[in-house]
Design a protein around this motif. Structure first.
Motif, PDB file in Angstrom:
ATOM      1  N   PRO A  30     -42.793  -4.998 -17.325  1.00 31.05           N
ATOM      2  CA  PRO A  30     -41.800  -5.158 -16.252  1.00 31.05           C
ATOM      3  C   PRO A  30     -40.726  -4.074 -16.289  1.00 31.05           C
ATOM      4  O   PRO A  30     -40.214  -3.662 -15.244  1.00 31.05           O
ATOM      5  N   LEU A  31     -40.397  -3.601 -17.490  1.00 32.48           N
ATOM      6  CA  LEU A  31     -39.403  -2.535 -17.604  1.00 32.48           C
ATOM      7  C   LEU A  31     -39.887  -1.256 -16.925  1.00 32.48           C
ATOM      8  O   LEU A  31     -39.138  -0.613 -16.177  1.00 32.48           O
ATOM      9  N   ILE A  32     -41.155  -0.906 -17.130  1.00 32.67           N
ATOM     10  CA  ILE A  32     -41.713   0.274 -16.472  1.00 32.67           C
ATOM     11  C   ILE A  32     -41.719   0.085 -14.959  1.00 32.67           C
ATOM     12  O   ILE A  32     -41.386   1.003 -14.206  1.00 32.67           O
ATOM     13  N   LEU A  33     -42.079  -1.111 -14.507  1.00 26.52           N
ATOM     14  CA  LEU A  33     -42.092  -1.388 -13.072  1.00 26.52           C
ATOM     15  C   LEU A  33     -40.690  -1.249 -12.477  1.00 26.52           C
ATOM     16  O   LEU A  33     -40.510  -0.625 -11.429  1.00 26.52           O
ATOM     17  N   ILE A  34     -39.689  -1.793 -13.149  1.00 29.16           N
ATOM     18  CA  ILE A  34     -38.316  -1.696 -12.659  1.00 29.16           C
ATOM     19  C   ILE A  34     -37.856  -0.240 -12.624  1.00 29.16           C
ATOM     20  O   ILE A  34     -37.222   0.201 -11.654  1.00 29.16           O
ATOM     21  N   VAL A  60     -49.182   0.176 -12.249  1.00 28.60           N
ATOM     22  CA  VAL A  60     -48.199  -0.578 -13.033  1.00 28.60           C
ATOM     23  C   VAL A  60     -47.990  -1.964 -12.429  1.00 28.60           C
ATOM     24  O   VAL A  60     -47.854  -2.952 -13.150  1.00 28.60           O
ATOM     25  N   LEU A  61     -47.987  -2.056 -11.116  1.00 23.81           N
ATOM     26  CA  LEU A  61     -47.858  -3.351 -10.464  1.00 23.81           C
ATOM     27  C   LEU A  61     -49.056  -4.248 -10.797  1.00 23.81           C
ATOM     28  O   LEU A  61     -48.896  -5.441 -11.077  1.00 23.81           O
ATOM     29  N   GLY A  62     -50.246  -3.681 -10.806  1.00 24.43           N
ATOM     30  CA  GLY A  62     -51.432  -4.440 -11.199  1.00 24.43           C
ATOM     31  C   GLY A  62     -51.376  -4.877 -12.645  1.00 24.43           C
ATOM     32  O   GLY A  62     -51.786  -5.990 -13.000  1.00 24.43           O
ATOM     33  N   TRP A  63     -50.858  -4.006 -13.507  1.00 28.12           N
ATOM     34  CA  TRP A  63     -50.703  -4.330 -14.923  1.00 28.12           C
ATOM     35  C   TRP A  63     -49.754  -5.514 -15.074  1.00 28.12           C
ATOM     36  O   TRP A  63     -50.023  -6.448 -15.833  1.00 28.12           O
ATOM     37  N   ASN A  64     -48.650  -5.499 -14.345  1.00 34.92           N
ATOM     38  CA  ASN A  64     -47.700  -6.607 -14.406  1.00 34.92           C
ATOM     39  C   ASN A  64     -48.316  -7.895 -13.886  1.00 34.92           C
ATOM     40  O   ASN A  64     -48.065  -8.970 -14.428  1.00 34.92           O
ATOM     41  N   VAL A  67     -50.433  -9.290 -16.656  1.00 39.81           N
ATOM     42  CA  VAL A  67     -49.624  -9.862 -17.737  1.00 39.81           C
ATOM     43  C   VAL A  67     -49.084 -11.229 -17.327  1.00 39.81           C
ATOM     44  O   VAL A  67     -49.200 -12.205 -18.073  1.00 39.81           O
ATOM     45  N   VAL A  68     -48.504 -11.299 -16.154  1.00 42.39           N
ATOM     46  CA  VAL A  68     -47.947 -12.567 -15.683  1.00 42.39           C
ATOM     47  C   VAL A  68     -49.068 -13.585 -15.470  1.00 42.39           C
ATOM     48  O   VAL A  68     -48.937 -14.756 -15.835  1.00 42.39           O
TER      49      VAL A  68
END
Length: 93
Positions: A30-34, A60-64, A67-68
């Motif tokens: 989430p830090l990278i996404l932000i 990165v959005l797909g990665w998040n 994770v979620v």
């Protein structure tokens, strides 16, 4: 015992406390996404880098999402449910 009746391999069951790797991924993604969203809003990107940035943002959005989805969704719940069923049936080592 035939192979068809053999118990499946033990699933990876998340313990009550997540490991350091899970914590790092859960905090870093989430830090990278932000940071990327902030860069998209506040930094003027060169036009030749815009497509590559948008592709990286999508990754990165797909990665998040993964994770979620794991922590809240069905993967962790399915592993815990399988462990409970195995424990109730006495299957395991």
């Amino acid at each position: 015992m035939s192979d068809a009746l053999a118990p499946a391999a033990d699933p990876v069951v998340p313990s009550g406390r997540p490991g350091i790797g899970q914590l790092i991924v859960t905090v870093v993604s989430p830090l990278i996404l932000i940071l990327m969203l902030g860069a998209l809003i506040f930094i003027q990107l060169p036009t030749e880098n815009r497509d590559m940035f948008n592709i990286a943002l999508g990754a990165v959005l797909g990665w998040n999402t993964a994770v979620v989805g794991y922590h809240i969704g069905s993967s962790a719940g399915s592993a815990a449910r399988a462990a409970t069923v195995d424990r109730m049936l006495g299957v395991g080592r």
